[in-house]
Design an enzyme around this catalytic site. Structure first.
Site, PDB file in Angstrom:
ATOM      1  N   LYS A  32       0.860  -1.299   0.003  1.00  0.00           N
ATOM      2  CA  LYS A  32       0.088  -0.206  -0.062  1.00  0.00           C
ATOM      3  C   LYS A  32       0.807   1.328   0.030  1.00  0.00           C
ATOM      4  O   LYS A  32       0.217   2.335  -0.707  1.00  0.00           O
ATOM      5  CB  LYS A  32      -0.966  -0.039   1.128  1.00  0.00           C
ATOM      6  CG  LYS A  32      -0.374   0.195   2.449  1.00  0.00           C
ATOM      7  CD  LYS A  32      -1.345   0.262   3.798  1.00  0.00           C
ATOM      8  CE  LYS A  32      -0.563   0.588   5.093  1.00  0.00           C
ATOM      9  NZ  LYS A  32       0.196   1.780   5.165  1.00  0.00           N
ATOM     10  N   THR A  33       2.154   1.363   0.861  1.00  0.00           N
ATOM     11  CA  THR A  33       2.712   2.565   0.765  1.00  0.00           C
ATOM     12  C   THR A  33       3.555   2.775  -0.664  1.00  0.00           C
ATOM     13  O   THR A  33       3.378   3.931  -1.116  1.00  0.00           O
ATOM     14  CB  THR A  33       3.987   2.135   1.656  1.00  0.00           C
ATOM     15  OG1 THR A  33       3.481   1.926   2.967  1.00  0.00           O
ATOM     16  CG2 THR A  33       4.828   3.489   1.963  1.00  0.00           C
ATOM     17  N   ASP A 224      -3.201   8.251   4.494  1.00  0.00           N
ATOM     18  CA  ASP A 224      -2.772   6.719   4.731  1.00  0.00           C
ATOM     19  C   ASP A 224      -3.454   6.146   6.111  1.00  0.00           C
ATOM     20  O   ASP A 224      -3.828   6.932   6.985  1.00  0.00           O
ATOM     21  CB  ASP A 224      -1.104   6.517   4.841  1.00  0.00           C
ATOM     22  CG  ASP A 224      -0.609   5.548   5.041  1.00  0.00           C
ATOM     23  OD1 ASP A 224      -1.356   4.374   4.574  1.00  0.00           O
ATOM     24  OD2 ASP A 224       0.423   5.190   5.292  1.00  0.00           O
ATOM     25  N   GLU A 225      -3.512   4.938   6.095  1.00  0.00           N
ATOM     26  CA  GLU A 225      -4.104   4.282   7.360  1.00  0.00           C
ATOM     27  C   GLU A 225      -5.273   5.002   7.864  1.00  0.00           C
ATOM     28  O   GLU A 225      -5.526   5.143   8.991  1.00  0.00           O
ATOM     29  CB  GLU A 225      -3.182   4.269   8.438  1.00  0.00           C
ATOM     30  CG  GLU A 225      -1.666   3.877   8.241  1.00  0.00           C
ATOM     31  CD  GLU A 225      -1.659   2.346   8.449  1.00  0.00           C
ATOM     32  OE1 GLU A 225      -2.884   1.502   8.374  1.00  0.00           O
ATOM     33  OE2 GLU A 225      -0.600   1.738   8.294  1.00  0.00           O
ATOM     34  N   GLN A 255      -7.188  -4.160  10.080  1.00  0.00           N
ATOM     35  CA  GLN A 255      -5.784  -3.589  10.847  1.00  0.00           C
ATOM     36  C   GLN A 255      -6.102  -2.427  11.556  1.00  0.00           C
ATOM     37  O   GLN A 255      -5.249  -1.718  12.195  1.00  0.00           O
ATOM     38  CB  GLN A 255      -4.734  -3.548  10.157  1.00  0.00           C
ATOM     39  CG  GLN A 255      -4.107  -4.784   9.169  1.00  0.00           C
ATOM     40  CD  GLN A 255      -2.707  -4.471   8.469  1.00  0.00           C
ATOM     41  OE1 GLN A 255      -1.917  -4.172   9.234  1.00  0.00           O
ATOM     42  NE2 GLN A 255      -2.870  -4.566   7.202  1.00  0.00           N
ATOM     43  N   ARG A 613       2.770 -10.392  10.870  1.00  0.00           N
ATOM     44  CA  ARG A 613       4.112  -9.696  10.771  1.00  0.00           C
ATOM     45  C   ARG A 613       4.965 -10.715  10.365  1.00  0.00           C
ATOM     46  O   ARG A 613       6.297 -10.234  10.061  1.00  0.00           O
ATOM     47  CB  ARG A 613       4.372  -9.102  12.132  1.00  0.00           C
ATOM     48  CG  ARG A 613       3.575  -8.132  12.790  1.00  0.00           C
ATOM     49  CD  ARG A 613       3.344  -6.952  11.901  1.00  0.00           C
ATOM     50  NE  ARG A 613       2.113  -6.902  11.234  1.00  0.00           N
ATOM     51  CZ  ARG A 613       1.601  -6.235  10.114  1.00  0.00           C
ATOM     52  NH1 ARG A 613       2.629  -5.522   9.690  1.00  0.00           N
ATOM     53  NH2 ARG A 613       0.535  -6.587   9.568  1.00  0.00           N
TER      54      ARG A 613
END
Length: 778
Positions: A32-33, A224-225, A255, A613
């Protein structure tokens, strides 16, 4: 445009989308980044002025990395023109430009949490309020919550329910404190952290011309987020994007784990209701983890009812099954994790930095740290100090050091007035001066305060004598009792326990948990020392153990260390090997987060974040018992373990019969069975004659079939084991070892054993937790 070639089809689509609202639902590890970064660069390549782009992130680190990657595509000069950063940093910049409309100077001060708390404390004192009722930290938390919910002072006094709730909590003047605090900040030309959002909302609402200016300025907005935005942030973004509606939000509802900070998951769930003709793109290919880890995580998060539709998948290899390990206690859990890391490092030549240990609460790090230190495995605590470096732990350890050595002046000065007992800094300085003048220790000066020429008031002398009496009473106790008993009494009678219990903030609760965890560690230490023939488990032994252990925890400048952190801090990170510890009910999911479905679903999302993770290997551990305030409490495996599809799990410690009825009747009332009265049965042809004791072959079979039967260390008496010199045994704490020497008889029988790491221990067998090993295999 070569940078577009670095994207897959799913990633390229939102990058090429130019106008109108769009939502990118990005699964864990889906890039996504990269999409957000390349979308900004592509907009600029398509002729959008960099001054017209606003990008909001949740960390300055993310903003710096994205701006650096954009600069590599469009050039450094253009990248510098972007309004990109965290919500607070971007809106602080906006307020410095236009805060004058609200009466603030452009050079206003930003108060941090401590600044705010000091000011609130001063206001409470000036108003003559009881500081034990109006605790400044709790008041600061309350005001922060009001601001993030857009409850201004005016809105507060217009809300009778809020005022009634504060009156019921015996804080009827909280509104006055809030009003005084806001006025004092304004007078000082200062804003606190929450004001940066509240005042931005105020500015855009009260002054339409300012809103119009920034709506025209920011024609393209990227967030973002987005799942982590709170109500105040949501309203700012909504207002700024309303004119052109060229808004792109990126996030993953699976998340969303920050509701305790005010994050509102409905912001992303309802995005399509807020804007017309929203284009929705899904990034579902995970590039990070193995297929097993991805699908196991999917099987868990599928239990959440309130979520966006997506299916995360990967082309990566299947990888290894997720390992599940059951430990008897949290100390054994720590030893398993440390041993597993040690073995993987050796077998696969992995660096320490490839490993991460994740836990639900900071206090869980203690057992992990102890075990890693004993294996000489370097580690780093993220988001907090090493367990033994935390203030509350250093405070109680200072008391314990003073009990053992009253001449330890550093320990004395740390605790002489903590918790507060009316011995001020002036008194302490006078004591220090007298100690130097008469060549005495500070403790000796306090002992002889009536005979030493120190100018102190009689009331102060009495307080000093009370402190000395308390320490001496602990010294007498330490001569008679073990380290745990002494530490438990110190925590209670010094007032440390009460001090932390009074503080109802999240920080105060964390200190309570850490103090509890220290007592658990001391209890475990004392029980371990009971097995050693030449140890007593007293305070001196414990302090020596801690001092030697903490020496290995010094910062050597080496970054190759095992990472230890809470799951909340792990978000956005990835590691080849991840251990998730404490998978137990009331711990994970937390007992404080199971009151509603939404709370439980956030806990499940937190587990999803933890599991995703891991890149290559994932380990899950839980205990059958966990220490709470020095008492061993039964633990129950987390419901999240049952939600993982069993085909993805390798159970390293299966229970053949997990159900055991706990009888309400004392079995001793029935006596022993008279075997002479039993009916005889004919033996089956070909079977050996019956034997009262199992053969070595039978023992080996029992160990394979039902491990718990063949574990005399779980409470049985090791003095009854058929030990000889040369016998191989296994100890739950020290590992495998060989008996070198036996001495004594009956309950005083001792064994000298050399363990696998070369250490030789003399164990008292009636306490030792030993298990016979198959000597042929060794």
């Amino acid at each position: 445009m070569p940078y577009l070639d670095e994207l897959n089809d799913a990633q390229r689509a939102p990058v090429l989308h130019k106008d109108g609202p769009l939502m990118v639902i990005a699964g864990a590890g889906s890039g996504k980044t990269r999409v957000l970064t390349y979308r900004i660069a592509h907009l600029m390549e398509q002729g959008v002025d960099s001054f017209n782009i606003l990008a909001l992130t949740f960390t300055n680190k993310a903003a710096r990395e994205m701006k650096s990657r954009i600069a590599g595509i469009v050039g450094d000069a253009e990248a510098k023109n972007l309004w990109m950063g965290t919500f607070h940093s971007v809106f602080a910049r906006l307020l410095r430009h236009d805060g004058k409309h609200l009466g603030f100077p452009s050079n206003f001060t930003i108060y941090d949490t401590q600044d705010s708390q000091r000011l609130i404390s001063a206001i409470i004192k000036e108003m003559g309020l009881d500081k034990d009722v109006y605790k400044y930290k709790q008041i600061q938390n309350r005001i922060s919550s009001y601001k993030n919910s857009l409850i201004t002072v005016k809105a507060y006094f217009q809300n009778p329910e809020l005022m009634e709730a504060d009156a019921m909590a015996k804080r009827p003047r909280l509104g006055e404190i809030y009003n005084n605090y806001v006025e004092r900040c304004f007078k000082a030309g200062a804003m606190d952290f929450d004001d940066l959002l509240l005042r931005t909302n105020e500015l855009l609402t009260r002054f339409p011309e300012v809103l119009h200016k920034y709506q025209n300025r920011f024609k393209y907005i990227l967030v973002d987020e987005y799942q982590d935005t709170n109500h105040s942030q949501y309203l700012i973004v909504k207002a700024l994007s309303d004119r052109f509606q060229n808004i792109c939000v990126v996030g993953d509802d699976a998340q969303s784990i920050y509701s305790f900070r005010g994050a509102n998951i409905s912001n992303i769930l309802n995005f399509q209701r807020d804007y017309d003709n929203v284009a929705v793109y899904r990034l579902e290919q995970n590039y990070r983890s193995t297929k097993t880890i991805v699908e196991a995580a999917n099987s868990v998060i599928a239990n959440n009812k309130n979520q966006l539709d997506k299916v995360v998948w990967t082309d990566n290899d299947d990888g290894e099954l997720i390992k599940l390990h059951r430990a008897a206690t949290d100390a054994e859990e720590g030893r398993y994790v440390a041993g597993s890391i040690f073995e993987l490092r050796m077998q696969e030549q992995l660096p320490n930095g490839d490993f991460a240990v994740l836990y639900r609460t900071n206090s869980q790090s203690r057992a992990i740290e102890d075990a890693l230190r004993k294996r000489d495995i370097p580690y780093r605590i993220y988001g907090g100090l090493s367990f033994y470096q935390r203030k509350e732990i250093k405070d109680i350890l200072a008391y314990l050091r003073l009990i053992v050595n009253p001449n330890d002046e550093e320990a004395l000065m740390r605790v002489i007035n903590f918790p507060a007992r009316g011995i001020g800094q002036t008194t302490v300085e006078k004591i220090r001066v007298a100690a130097n003048e008469f060549n005495m220790t500070a403790f000796q000066v306090m002992e002889q305060v009536e005979h030493v020429a120190v100018k102190l008031q009689s009331n102060t002398k009495r307080k000093l004598q009370d402190f000395i009496t308390m320490i001496k009473s602990f010294q007498i106790l330490a001569q008679q009792q073990d380290a745990f008993t002494v530490a438990e009494q110190v925590a209670k009678k010094t007032g440390l326990l009460l001090e932390f219990k009074k503080d109802g903030t999240p920080e105060g609760i964390a200190r309570m948990e850490n103090l509890e965890e220290l007592l658990n560690g001391i209890k475990d230490f004392v029980e371990g020392q009971l097995e050693l023939a030449d140890a007593e488990g007293n305070l001196s032994e414990f302090l020596e153990d801690v001092a030697l252990a903490t020496d290995l925890d010094q910062d050597t400048g080496d970054d190759d260390r095992v990472a230890l952190m809470t799951i909340h801090l792990a978000k956005g990170l990835e590691f080849p090997v991840v251990y998730i510890v404490g998978m137990e009910e009331d711990l994970f999911p937390s007992a404080m987060s199971m009151n509603t479905r939404s709370e439980l679903e956030e806990e499940r999302r937190l587990f999803y974040v933890a599991l995703t993770r891991a890149e290559k290997k994932a380990f899950l551990t839980y205990t059958l018992n966990r220490y709470r305030w020095g008492k061993l409490i039964d633990a129950e495996p987390s419901r999240f373990l049952e939600e993982i599809d069993e085909k993805f799990i390798e159970n390293l410690t299966p229970l053949q019969d997990s159900y055991r009825y706990k009888s309400l009747i004392d079995r001793s009332i029935f006596g022993e069975v008279d075997k002479s009265k039993l009916r005889s049965t004919k033996p089956v042809p070909g079977t050996p004659p019956p034997s009262h004791a199992p053969t070595e072959k039978q023992l080996r079979k029992l160990r394979k079939i039902k491990p718990e039967i063949a574990q005399p260390n779980a409470g049985s008496n090791a003095s009854e084991l058929p030990l000889m010199e040369g016998t191989w045994v296994k100890h739950s704490r020290f590992g495998q070892g060989q008996v070198l020497k036996l001495e004594g008889v009956g309950q005083d029988r001792k064994a000298e054993i050399r363990f696998e790491r070369g250490e030789v221990k003399k164990l008292l067998l009636r306490f030792a937790r030993l298990e016979l090993m198959d000597n042929l295999a060794n």
